[in-house]
Scaffold this motif. Structure first.
Motif, PDB file in Angstrom:
ATOM      1  N   HIS A  63       0.850  -1.190   0.000  1.00  0.00           N
ATOM      2  CA  HIS A  63       0.000   0.000   0.000  1.00  0.00           C
ATOM      3  C   HIS A  63       0.889   1.244   0.000  1.00  0.00           C
ATOM      4  O   HIS A  63       1.724   1.437   0.882  1.00  0.00           O
ATOM      5  N   GLN A  64       0.698   2.093  -0.996  1.00  0.00           N
ATOM      6  CA  GLN A  64       1.588   3.242  -1.169  1.00  0.00           C
ATOM      7  C   GLN A  64       1.485   4.254  -0.032  1.00  0.00           C
ATOM      8  O   GLN A  64       2.489   4.881   0.321  1.00  0.00           O
ATOM      9  N   ALA A  65       0.322   4.399   0.586  1.00  0.00           N
ATOM     10  CA  ALA A  65       0.203   5.323   1.717  1.00  0.00           C
ATOM     11  C   ALA A  65       1.068   4.856   2.881  1.00  0.00           C
ATOM     12  O   ALA A  65       1.697   5.666   3.565  1.00  0.00           O
ATOM     13  N   VAL A  66       1.126   3.560   3.091  1.00  0.00           N
ATOM     14  CA  VAL A  66       1.948   3.007   4.168  1.00  0.00           C
ATOM     15  C   VAL A  66       3.424   3.189   3.840  1.00  0.00           C
ATOM     16  O   VAL A  66       4.224   3.597   4.693  1.00  0.00           O
ATOM     17  N   MET A  67       3.797   2.928   2.583  1.00  0.00           N
ATOM     18  CA  MET A  67       5.191   3.117   2.189  1.00  0.00           C
ATOM     19  C   MET A  67       5.609   4.582   2.332  1.00  0.00           C
ATOM     20  O   MET A  67       6.697   4.879   2.836  1.00  0.00           O
ATOM     21  N   ALA A  68       4.757   5.495   1.899  1.00  0.00           N
ATOM     22  CA  ALA A  68       5.084   6.923   1.984  1.00  0.00           C
ATOM     23  C   ALA A  68       5.223   7.377   3.436  1.00  0.00           C
ATOM     24  O   ALA A  68       5.975   8.294   3.738  1.00  0.00           O
ATOM     25  N   HIS A  69       4.538   6.704   4.342  1.00  0.00           N
ATOM     26  CA  HIS A  69       4.523   7.070   5.762  1.00  0.00           C
ATOM     27  C   HIS A  69       5.678   6.446   6.556  1.00  0.00           C
ATOM     28  O   HIS A  69       5.989   6.873   7.666  1.00  0.00           O
ATOM     29  N   ALA A  70       6.331   5.469   5.965  1.00  0.00           N
ATOM     30  CA  ALA A  70       7.366   4.697   6.668  1.00  0.00           C
ATOM     31  C   ALA A  70       8.589   5.550   6.997  1.00  0.00           C
ATOM     32  O   ALA A  70       8.860   6.559   6.347  1.00  0.00           O
ATOM     33  N   ASP A  71       9.328   5.119   8.010  1.00  0.00           N
ATOM     34  CA  ASP A  71      10.614   5.735   8.332  1.00  0.00           C
ATOM     35  C   ASP A  71      11.709   5.199   7.413  1.00  0.00           C
ATOM     36  O   ASP A  71      12.652   5.911   7.078  1.00  0.00           O
ATOM     37  N   TRP A  72      11.594   3.922   7.034  1.00  0.00           N
ATOM     38  CA  TRP A  72      12.657   3.249   6.283  1.00  0.00           C
ATOM     39  C   TRP A  72      12.014   2.203   5.382  1.00  0.00           C
ATOM     40  O   TRP A  72      11.070   1.522   5.790  1.00  0.00           O
ATOM     41  N   ILE A  73      12.528   2.061   4.177  1.00  0.00           N
ATOM     42  CA  ILE A  73      12.013   1.073   3.232  1.00  0.00           C
ATOM     43  C   ILE A  73      13.152   0.154   2.802  1.00  0.00           C
ATOM     44  O   ILE A  73      14.254   0.619   2.506  1.00  0.00           O
ATOM     45  N   ILE A  74      12.850  -1.133   2.780  1.00  0.00           N
ATOM     46  CA  ILE A  74      13.735  -2.123   2.169  1.00  0.00           C
ATOM     47  C   ILE A  74      12.935  -2.706   1.012  1.00  0.00           C
ATOM     48  O   ILE A  74      11.915  -3.362   1.222  1.00  0.00           O
ATOM     49  N   ASP A  75      13.368  -2.426  -0.197  1.00  0.00           N
ATOM     50  CA  ASP A  75      12.669  -2.851  -1.405  1.00  0.00           C
ATOM     51  C   ASP A  75      13.361  -4.086  -1.952  1.00  0.00           C
ATOM     52  O   ASP A  75      14.564  -4.087  -2.193  1.00  0.00           O
ATOM     53  N   LEU A  76      12.577  -5.152  -2.127  1.00  0.00           N
ATOM     54  CA  LEU A  76      13.103  -6.402  -2.676  1.00  0.00           C
ATOM     55  C   LEU A  76      12.682  -6.513  -4.127  1.00  0.00           C
ATOM     56  O   LEU A  76      11.579  -6.127  -4.497  1.00  0.00           O
ATOM     57  N   GLY A  77      13.538  -7.059  -4.942  1.00  0.00           N
ATOM     58  CA  GLY A  77      13.207  -7.158  -6.356  1.00  0.00           C
ATOM     59  C   GLY A  77      14.306  -7.863  -7.109  1.00  0.00           C
ATOM     60  O   GLY A  77      15.013  -8.672  -6.525  1.00  0.00           O
ATOM     61  N   PRO A  78      14.517  -7.550  -8.365  1.00  0.00           N
ATOM     62  CA  PRO A  78      13.898  -6.435  -9.078  1.00  0.00           C
ATOM     63  C   PRO A  78      12.478  -6.715  -9.536  1.00  0.00           C
ATOM     64  O   PRO A  78      11.753  -5.803  -9.906  1.00  0.00           O
ATOM     65  N   GLY A  79      12.032  -7.955  -9.492  1.00  0.00           N
ATOM     66  CA  GLY A  79      10.663  -8.298  -9.863  1.00  0.00           C
ATOM     67  C   GLY A  79      10.030  -9.135  -8.771  1.00  0.00           C
ATOM     68  O   GLY A  79      10.490  -9.144  -7.632  1.00  0.00           O
ATOM     69  N   ALA A  80       8.982  -9.838  -9.155  1.00  0.00           N
ATOM     70  CA  ALA A  80       8.266 -10.686  -8.198  1.00  0.00           C
ATOM     71  C   ALA A  80       8.656 -12.148  -8.397  1.00  0.00           C
ATOM     72  O   ALA A  80       9.236 -12.515  -9.421  1.00  0.00           O
TER      73      ALA A  80
END
Length: 117
Positions: A63-80
């Motif tokens: 959910h993008q609202a949750v991501m935008a609100h986060a203190d820190w993001i760890i993004d896993l990828g590059p795909g699914a």
């Protein structure tokens, strides 16, 4: 008495008692699934209160609202699926939006209204 409560009611009592403690770690997997947008705001406020009370909150979320609100993001990828599983970004949401170095960064930038360069 606790023995008069259903299993689900006992779980909620245990969760409420646990949430009153300081220094706990909470891991939530897609907590916004099925929530109305107003309830997402309520969830974010609750998560803020947990952090402000000295707890750690780790959220697995799309959910993008949750991501935008986060203190820190760890993004896993590059795909699914078999195309994922590597850390492709780690940092603040604003750094992810600025970098636009991942698919998540592109979508989050669009969500927060950051135009493409």
């Amino acid at each position: 008495a606790l023995n008069t409560l259903s299993g689900g009611e006992r779980q909620r009592v245990k969760l409420a008692i646990s949430m009153a403690k300081k220094g706990a770690v909470y891991v939530l997997d897609e907590p916004t699934t099925g929530l109305h947008l107003a309830d997402v705001d309520n969830l974010l406020a609750l998560l803020d209160r947990l952090v402000d009370a000295g707890n750690s909150v780790i959220v697995i979320e799309h959910h993008q609202a949750v991501m935008a609100h986060a203190d820190w993001i760890i993004d896993l990828g590059p795909g699914a699926g078999h195309d994922g599983g590597r850390v492709v970004f780690e940092g603040t949401p604003s750094d992810l939006v600025t970098a636009r170095s991942t698919l998540t960064g592109e979508h989050l930038a669009d969500y927060v209204g950051r135009p493409r360069h």
